[in-house]
Design a protein around this motif. Structure first.
Motif, PDB file in Angstrom:
ATOM      1  N   SER A  57       0.946  -1.107   0.076  1.00 33.53           N
ATOM      2  CA  SER A  57       0.120  -0.081  -0.104  1.00 33.53           C
ATOM      3  C   SER A  57       0.779   1.440  -0.036  1.00 33.53           C
ATOM      4  N   GLY A  58       2.135   0.880  -0.014  1.00 31.48           N
ATOM      5  CA  GLY A  58       3.100   2.145  -0.154  1.00 31.48           C
ATOM      6  C   GLY A  58       3.259   2.884   1.109  1.00 31.48           C
ATOM      7  N   LEU A  59       3.183   2.124   2.455  1.00 30.85           N
ATOM      8  CA  LEU A  59       3.134   2.716   3.633  1.00 30.85           C
ATOM      9  C   LEU A  59       4.616   2.596   4.525  1.00 30.85           C
ATOM     10  N   LEU A  60       5.328   1.802   3.719  1.00 28.24           N
ATOM     11  CA  LEU A  60       6.753   1.572   4.314  1.00 28.24           C
ATOM     12  C   LEU A  60       7.812   2.437   3.975  1.00 28.24           C
ATOM     13  N   GLY A  61       7.583   3.380   3.003  1.00 30.50           N
ATOM     14  CA  GLY A  61       8.264   4.374   2.481  1.00 30.50           C
ATOM     15  C   GLY A  61       7.996   5.681   2.404  1.00 30.50           C
ATOM     16  N   LEU A  62       7.117   6.021   3.399  1.00 27.78           N
ATOM     17  CA  LEU A  62       6.683   7.347   3.195  1.00 27.78           C
ATOM     18  C   LEU A  62       7.328   8.469   3.031  1.00 27.78           C
ATOM     19  N   PRO A  63       8.414   8.881   3.976  1.00 30.52           N
ATOM     20  CA  PRO A  63       9.179   9.825   3.870  1.00 30.52           C
ATOM     21  C   PRO A  63      10.281   9.843   2.925  1.00 30.52           C
ATOM     22  N   TYR A  64      10.429   9.146   2.188  1.00 29.03           N
ATOM     23  CA  TYR A  64      11.465   8.887   1.252  1.00 29.03           C
ATOM     24  C   TYR A  64      11.152   9.309  -0.119  1.00 29.03           C
ATOM     25  N   ASP A  65      12.316   9.372  -1.066  1.00 27.50           N
ATOM     26  CA  ASP A  65      11.847   9.835  -2.454  1.00 27.50           C
ATOM     27  C   ASP A  65      11.396   8.718  -3.163  1.00 27.50           C
ATOM     28  N   SER A  66      10.280   9.348  -4.002  1.00 22.35           N
ATOM     29  CA  SER A  66       9.406   8.436  -4.866  1.00 22.35           C
ATOM     30  C   SER A  66      10.203   7.817  -6.185  1.00 22.35           C
ATOM     31  N   ALA A  67      11.382   8.432  -6.441  1.00 27.98           N
ATOM     32  CA  ALA A  67      12.143   7.995  -7.556  1.00 27.98           C
ATOM     33  C   ALA A  67      12.990   6.578  -6.953  1.00 27.98           C
ATOM     34  N   HIS A  68      12.948   6.258  -5.679  1.00 29.19           N
ATOM     35  CA  HIS A  68      13.420   4.842  -5.322  1.00 29.19           C
ATOM     36  C   HIS A  68      12.291   4.129  -4.480  1.00 29.19           C
ATOM     37  N   GLY A  69      11.041   4.424  -4.823  1.00 29.15           N
ATOM     38  CA  GLY A  69       9.980   3.658  -4.281  1.00 29.15           C
ATOM     39  C   GLY A  69       9.154   4.484  -2.930  1.00 29.15           C
ATOM     40  N   GLY A  70       9.770   5.558  -2.551  1.00 24.79           N
ATOM     41  CA  GLY A  70       9.097   6.010  -1.460  1.00 24.79           C
ATOM     42  C   GLY A  70       7.775   6.746  -1.727  1.00 24.79           C
ATOM     43  N   GLY A  71       7.216   7.786  -0.714  1.00 27.67           N
ATOM     44  CA  GLY A  71       5.992   8.258  -0.856  1.00 27.67           C
ATOM     45  C   GLY A  71       5.787   9.728  -0.805  1.00 27.67           C
ATOM     46  N   ASP A  72       7.204  10.274  -0.918  1.00 33.39           N
ATOM     47  CA  ASP A  72       7.400  11.629  -0.654  1.00 33.39           C
ATOM     48  C   ASP A  72       6.659  12.639   0.092  1.00 33.39           C
ATOM     49  N   GLN A  73       6.284  11.906   1.166  1.00 28.82           N
ATOM     50  CA  GLN A  73       5.426  12.413   2.138  1.00 28.82           C
ATOM     51  C   GLN A  73       6.385  13.404   3.348  1.00 28.82           C
ATOM     52  N   PRO A  74       5.905  14.670   3.553  1.00 25.94           N
ATOM     53  CA  PRO A  74       6.540  15.183   4.680  1.00 25.94           C
ATOM     54  C   PRO A  74       6.428  14.484   5.871  1.00 25.94           C
TER      55      PRO A  74
END
Length: 390
Positions: A57-74
């Protein structure tokens, strides 16, 4: 008795995307996490399937860069996700926080090649991480760690023991701090070690007061060979990397603490509203009303404190002092609120038929992990006294 579904908190979220994200998390918590929390914690069951779901669901990488699979969230948004998860079950909320901590060194200090090779699987590929800093003889004094990494050609050979490792024995990868040089903080280097590396074994999980579903174990490194390509940052930079990670990790613990406290308040309020004595609900009695009011105030104050620290982090400002304050205040608040919740329920609060006693046992751990609250007071005082202070 299974836990009640946590009551929604009225949140001020910066974007429509963030509001949709919180709605998704609440739905997962309501359907997948809360209904089985009490039973699985009592049985000591680690819900790996939930972490697979969260990863998908995309919840294990929320504060990281979307270029590497993160969520780009503050961090302001990420921490509120942690609070929602921890309110449903601390094993899950804390597990996501620890996984995020384990990804920090690679995301912040790894080379572009390392990030491209490893981060996508770590952030969204179903993997689960562990953070290996503490040792049997070095907890608060982390700079005195003894685990060694010795250079052997293009490899490093790691030998030693790490202690109190969340996800110890089940993690797919470990961020490991090991000594590569002189004694003290300048001789420590960070490494990314596969969870199935030859020579890496786990002891039996610790038998803990609470969080029985979250495995905590020693990890033994018996000549574990790691290529130099898995060294994170420069040689000797590891302790600075660890401190940077802990500043962010302390905010994760603060958010989890407020989640547990909110769940305890919800339970206490529901019980006080439904329980009748002397012909009326006990919530009508002033002594109980004042107790509930104090509980709610501590929670709101803690939430405001961790969010203020998160906004400082998101703005690129220094936030180490605020992170220590948030960790200190929020975890102390959680301990106080959960004790009061047990008191509100009276004899029922002392039984495992209601979750209040579990919340109290879990809150205690949060005053200890990622720097005891005594250490947080030292950090805060050092900032107040200035850089020359010891």
């Amino acid at each position: 008795m299974s836990d009640r579904v946590p009551q929604p908190v009225d949140r001020q979220l910066p974007t429509e995307e963030a509001r949709d994200l919180i709605a998704l998390v609440r739905d997962i918590a309501r359907r997948e996490i809360a209904p089985r929390a009490a039973e699985e914690e009592e049985a000591g069951h680690f819900p790996r399937e939930l972490f697979t779901l969260l990863s998908g669901s995309g919840l294990l990488g929320l504060p990281y860069d979307s270029a590497h699979g993160g969520g780009d969230q503050p961090y302001e948004v990420y921490l509120q996700v942690l609070e929602e998860l921890a309110a449903a079950r601390l094993t899950v909320g804390l597990g996501v926080s620890v996984h995020t901590l384990a990804c920090h060194a690679l995301a912040g200090y790894g080379t572009k090649e390392q990030q491209t090779e490893h981060l996508p699987a770590m952030l969204g590929g179903g993997l689960l991480g562990a953070y290996c800093l503490s040792e049997p003889s070095s907890g608060s004094d982390a700079a005195s760690l003894r685990t060694k990494a010795v250079r052997d050609g293009d490899d490093w050979v790691i030998t030693g023991t790490k202690a109190w490792i969340t996800h110890g024995g089940i993690a797919d990868f470990c961020t490991v701090l090991a000594r590569t040089g002189e004694d003290g903080p300048r001789g420590i280097t960070a490494f990314l070690v596969p969870g199935d590396a030859p020579g890496l074994t786990a002891a039996a999980p610790e038998k803990k007061m609470g969080m029985k579903g979250s495995p905590t174990a020693q990890l033994h490194f018996d000549g574990v060979r790691v290529p130099d390509g898995r060294r994170l940052g420069e040689e000797g930079q590891g302790f600075a990397i660890a401190l940077s990670a802990l500043d962010s990790g302390r905010l994760g613990i603060a958010a989890c603490a407020i989640g547990v406290a909110q769940a305890a308040l919800d339970e206490a309020l529901a019980y006080a509203t439904g329980r009748r004595q002397f012909g009326r609900p006990i919530v009508d009695f002033q002594g109980l009303r004042f107790m509930l009011a104090d509980m709610a105030t501590r929670i709101e104050a803690g939430r405001a404190l961790y969010l203020a620290a998160a906004r400082a982090r998101d703005a690129g400002a220094s936030f180490s002092r605020q992170a220590a304050m948030a960790k200190l205040f929020c975890t102390d608040a959680a301990m106080s609120v959960t004790v009061d919740a047990v008191q509100v329920l009276g004899g029922y609060g002392y039984t495992a038929d209601f979750p209040a006693e579990r919340y109290m046992r879990e809150a205690k751990a949060l005053q200890i992990v990622e720097g005891t609250n005594q250490i947080q007071r030292m950090v805060i005082a050092r900032h107040l006294a200035g850089p020359e202070s010891r």
